[in-house]
Scaffold this motif. Structure first.
Motif, PDB file in Angstrom:
ATOM      1  N   ILE A  10      24.136  56.149  36.061  1.00 39.66           N
ATOM      2  CA  ILE A  10      23.412  57.413  35.894  1.00 39.66           C
ATOM      3  C   ILE A  10      21.951  57.215  36.295  1.00 39.66           C
ATOM      4  CG2 ILE A  10      22.534  59.041  34.169  1.00 39.66           C
ATOM      5  CD1 ILE A  10      25.311  58.757  32.790  1.00 39.66           C
ATOM      6  N   LEU A  26      27.529  71.546  34.153  1.00 38.01           N
ATOM      7  CA  LEU A  26      27.334  70.136  34.520  1.00 38.01           C
ATOM      8  C   LEU A  26      26.276  69.486  33.644  1.00 38.01           C
ATOM      9  CD1 LEU A  26      27.364  70.361  38.415  1.00 38.01           C
ATOM     10  CD2 LEU A  26      29.204  69.618  36.908  1.00 38.01           C
ATOM     11  N   MET A  27      26.512  68.203  33.336  1.00 39.00           N
ATOM     12  CA  MET A  27      25.561  67.468  32.499  1.00 39.00           C
ATOM     13  C   MET A  27      24.779  66.458  33.316  1.00 39.00           C
ATOM     14  SD  MET A  27      27.285  66.913  28.772  1.00 39.00           S
ATOM     15  CE  MET A  27      27.440  65.205  29.123  1.00 39.00           C
ATOM     16  N   CYS A  28      23.716  65.953  32.700  1.00 38.75           N
ATOM     17  CA  CYS A  28      22.901  64.896  33.284  1.00 38.75           C
ATOM     18  C   CYS A  28      23.821  63.771  33.743  1.00 38.75           C
ATOM     19  CB  CYS A  28      21.912  64.365  32.250  1.00 38.75           C
ATOM     20  SG  CYS A  28      21.133  62.806  32.692  1.00 38.75           S
ATOM     21  N   PRO A  29      23.703  63.231  34.933  1.00 37.66           N
ATOM     22  CA  PRO A  29      22.624  63.451  35.906  1.00 37.66           C
ATOM     23  C   PRO A  29      22.983  64.445  36.999  1.00 37.66           C
ATOM     24  CG  PRO A  29      23.915  61.577  36.616  1.00 37.66           C
ATOM     25  CD  PRO A  29      24.619  62.157  35.398  1.00 37.66           C
ATOM     26  N   MET A  30      24.113  65.142  36.880  1.00 39.39           N
ATOM     27  CA  MET A  30      24.602  65.930  38.013  1.00 39.39           C
ATOM     28  C   MET A  30      23.640  67.021  38.508  1.00 39.39           C
ATOM     29  SD  MET A  30      26.993  64.148  38.691  1.00 39.39           S
ATOM     30  CE  MET A  30      27.549  65.006  40.152  1.00 39.39           C
ATOM     31  N   GLY A  44      32.608  66.847  29.729  1.00 37.90           N
ATOM     32  CA  GLY A  44      31.153  66.919  29.835  1.00 37.90           C
ATOM     33  C   GLY A  44      30.672  67.190  31.244  1.00 37.90           C
ATOM     34  N   GLY A  45      31.593  67.342  32.184  1.00 41.24           N
ATOM     35  CA  GLY A  45      31.182  67.585  33.568  1.00 41.24           C
ATOM     36  C   GLY A  45      30.609  66.344  34.218  1.00 41.24           C
ATOM     37  N   PHE A  46      30.989  65.179  33.680  1.00 39.84           N
ATOM     38  CA  PHE A  46      30.527  63.901  34.229  1.00 39.84           C
ATOM     39  C   PHE A  46      31.381  63.506  35.423  1.00 39.84           C
ATOM     40  CE2 PHE A  46      27.996  60.762  31.581  1.00 39.84           C
ATOM     41  CZ  PHE A  46      27.171  61.744  31.070  1.00 39.84           C
ATOM     42  N   THR A  59      20.198  58.800  39.718  1.00 42.68           N
ATOM     43  CA  THR A  59      19.051  59.684  39.478  1.00 42.68           C
ATOM     44  C   THR A  59      17.800  59.135  40.164  1.00 42.68           C
ATOM     45  OG1 THR A  59      20.011  60.341  37.367  1.00 42.68           O
ATOM     46  CG2 THR A  59      17.703  60.874  37.703  1.00 42.68           C
TER      47      THR A  59
END
Lengths: 169, 78
Positions: free
Chosen positions: A38, B15-19, A107-109, A42
């Motif tokens: 992550i 969407l969550m971090c980091p997306m 979580g959309g990860f 980033t």
């Protein structure tokens, strides 16, 4: 010609101005692989010069056969919602892994494979640890194509000595 | 600045971090300098992350607003 030289110099200057982050990835369990990825992806999006140095169990991420089967440790993981001793029961590791993968999806990860792809697209450099490969008997052919090079401690220190941020995960 | 008309919109709801930051970076690369990108998120962390990303990359955050848990950012490409 002069134009070309100028372009090369400008490129070098630009690289120098970039902030650099070097992350040592020493673990191969899901919960310890996500955080460095992550941060790396980033940082790449923030135009950093990003390096990930994989060592010991972190090398599992670079292993063609292991990268799709990273698990979460149920034993000795104080973050588990149960007494850690129960982690030794058969199937606990797989259940914890299944639960975490489900939470990741909700979580959309992205999956680790996607993060690897995003990292490479963002110019993140993957360094494999040479001593680890010797100790664990890992061959170059077993590594994923995304690996940039195989380096040792001295090369890592050289990279890290110019870094703005270094992390050990 | 709230009336800025975006050239492109990026929907990162759910969407969550980091997306959101990663997708914002990809989206801004497709724009021309001076064009404006609208980013829509629901991840509350993006309220801090996207301004930090803009500061670090030199793209200008023109404005941001909250509408019932939905965050909107307007970013001008440098």
């Amino acid at each position: 010609m002069a134009q070309e030289v100028k372009a090369v110099v400008e490129e070098a200057e630009k690289k120098k101005q970039k902030k650099r982050i070097v992350i040592i990835c020493s673990k191969g369990t899901l919960d310890m692989v996500y955080p460095p990825f992550i941060l790396a992806t980033t940082a790449a999006a923030m135009d950093f010069d990003v390096h990930m140095y994989f060592t010991f169990w972190g090398m599992d991420v670079l292993n063609k056969k292991k990268v799709d089967n990273l698990k979460i440790a149920a034993v000795g993981n104080p973050g588990m919602p149960m007494p850690t001793i129960l982690g030794i029961l058969p199937g606990m590791t797989n259940m914890a892994t299944w639960m975490m993968k489900k939470q990741i999806k909700q979580g959309g990860f992205p999956e680790i494979k996607e993060l690897i792809k995003t990292a490479k697209e963002g110019g993140v450099k993957f360094h494999a640890c040479e001593p680890t490969m010797n100790v664990m008997g890992i061959k170059k052919e077993e590594l994923i194509d995304e690996v940039d090079d195989i380096i040792g401690a001295a090369a890592y220190l050289e990279l890290a000595s110019e870094a703005d941020i270094t992390l050990f995960v | 600045m709230g009336d800025t008309k975006p050239d492109e919109t990026l929907d990162c709801r759910g969407l969550m971090c980091p997306m959101p930051v990663l997708k914002t970076k990809q989206a801004i690369e497709k724009l021309e300098p001076g064009q404006v990108l609208e980013v829509i998120t629901t991840d509350s962390g993006s309220k801090v992350d996207i301004p930090a990303w803009a500061k670090s990359t030199g793209n200008e955050l023109l404005s941001m607003k909250d509408e019932e848990g939905v965050h909107k950012f307007y970013i001008r490409k440098k």
